[in-house]
Enzyme design. Sequence first.
Site, mmCIF file in Angstrom:
data_model
loop_
_atom_site.group_PDB
_atom_site.id
_atom_site.type_symbol
_atom_site.label_atom_id
_atom_site.label_comp_id
_atom_site.label_asym_id
_atom_site.label_seq_id
_atom_site.Cartn_x
_atom_site.Cartn_y
_atom_site.Cartn_z
ATOM 1 N N ASN A 231 0.852 -1.184 0.000
ATOM 2 C CA ASN A 231 0.000 0.000 0.000
ATOM 3 C C ASN A 231 0.888 1.234 0.000
ATOM 4 O O ASN A 231 1.930 1.259 0.665
ATOM 5 C CB ASN A 231 -0.908 0.021 1.236
ATOM 6 C CG ASN A 231 -1.990 -1.048 1.171
ATOM 7 O OD1 ASN A 231 -2.515 -1.341 0.099
ATOM 8 N ND2 ASN A 231 -2.312 -1.643 2.298
ATOM 9 N N GLY B 237 -4.866 3.157 2.033
ATOM 10 C CA GLY B 237 -4.952 2.238 3.170
ATOM 11 C C GLY B 237 -3.639 2.004 3.894
ATOM 12 O O GLY B 237 -3.579 1.163 4.790
ATOM 13 N N GLN B 238 -2.590 2.745 3.526
ATOM 14 C CA GLN B 238 -1.327 2.568 4.252
ATOM 15 C C GLN B 238 -1.453 3.196 5.633
ATOM 16 O O GLN B 238 -1.799 4.373 5.763
ATOM 17 C CB GLN B 238 -0.147 3.199 3.491
ATOM 18 C CG GLN B 238 1.192 2.862 4.152
ATOM 19 C CD GLN B 238 2.404 3.445 3.422
ATOM 20 O OE1 GLN B 238 2.262 4.171 2.431
ATOM 21 N NE2 GLN B 238 3.580 3.124 3.907
ATOM 22 N N HIS C 34 6.193 -2.242 3.576
ATOM 23 C CA HIS C 34 5.953 -3.645 3.934
ATOM 24 C C HIS C 34 5.149 -4.320 2.833
ATOM 25 O O HIS C 34 4.260 -3.735 2.240
ATOM 26 C CB HIS C 34 5.214 -3.758 5.274
ATOM 27 C CG HIS C 34 3.998 -2.893 5.380
ATOM 28 N ND1 HIS C 34 4.073 -1.551 5.681
ATOM 29 C CD2 HIS C 34 2.685 -3.176 5.206
ATOM 30 C CE1 HIS C 34 2.853 -1.047 5.695
ATOM 31 N NE2 HIS C 34 1.987 -1.998 5.389
HETATM 32 P P1 5GP Z 1 -0.917 -1.049 5.899
HETATM 33 O O1 5GP Z 1 -2.372 -0.752 6.110
HETATM 34 O O2 5GP Z 1 -0.015 0.064 6.396
HETATM 35 O O3 5GP Z 1 -0.586 -1.501 4.504
HETATM 36 O O4 5GP Z 1 -0.629 -2.328 6.790
HETATM 37 C C1 5GP Z 1 -0.165 -2.283 8.091
HETATM 38 C C2 5GP Z 1 -0.386 -3.652 8.666
HETATM 39 O O5 5GP Z 1 0.363 -3.759 9.853
HETATM 40 C C3 5GP Z 1 -1.847 -3.929 9.043
HETATM 41 O O6 5GP Z 1 -2.298 -5.082 8.357
HETATM 42 C C4 5GP Z 1 -1.800 -4.106 10.549
HETATM 43 O O7 5GP Z 1 -2.685 -5.098 11.022
HETATM 44 C C5 5GP Z 1 -0.350 -4.472 10.805
HETATM 45 N N1 5GP Z 1 0.162 -4.042 12.089
HETATM 46 C C6 5GP Z 1 0.053 -2.794 12.628
HETATM 47 N N2 5GP Z 1 0.672 -2.752 13.830
HETATM 48 C C7 5GP Z 1 1.187 -3.992 14.038
HETATM 49 C C8 5GP Z 1 1.937 -4.564 15.107
HETATM 50 O O8 5GP Z 1 2.267 -3.931 16.112
HETATM 51 N N3 5GP Z 1 2.298 -5.875 14.969
HETATM 52 C C9 5GP Z 1 1.959 -6.608 13.870
HETATM 53 N N4 5GP Z 1 2.365 -7.888 13.841
HETATM 54 N N5 5GP Z 1 1.251 -6.094 12.842
HETATM 55 C C10 5GP Z 1 0.873 -4.806 12.921
#
Ligand code: 5GP
Length: 112
Positions: free
Chosen positions: A86, A92-93, A99
Amino acid sequence: MSDCIFCKIIAGEIPSKKLYEDDDVLAFWDISPQAPVHFLVVPKKHIAGPAEVTETDDKLIGKLIRIGAQLAAENNTGDAFRVIFNNGAKAGQEVFHIHLHILGGKDKPWPI
Ligand code: 5GP
Ligand code: ZN
């Protein structure tokens, strides 16, 4: 980066369920899985997101994909999994440390 949650996970300051680690890359299970198999692959180097990737990082980003696919195969996705980056809050980031999401373990592992 001091206020980055994924840098803190990489440093071991916040716990995570690790799948894989080497000098460049860490993979860990997503805390809020959106599919039966949902893990993240991150570079140890802090890069805010896909839009901040430079030519210097080409090999590193390729490695994220290679490791993600390898771990997907080792974690019951068969040959069907989704690979997502993302970029930007509107897409949605939520975490601004690049990552790769790997989602699998069911057909069409949407919505992320
Ligand atoms: P984004 O929405 O930024 O692409 O994805 C971030 C992802 O990180 C989400 O799916 C969320 O559930 C995950 N996430 C956020 N904080 C943590 C954390 O402290 N530990 C883990 N294992 N995942 C996390
Ligand atoms: Zn970071």
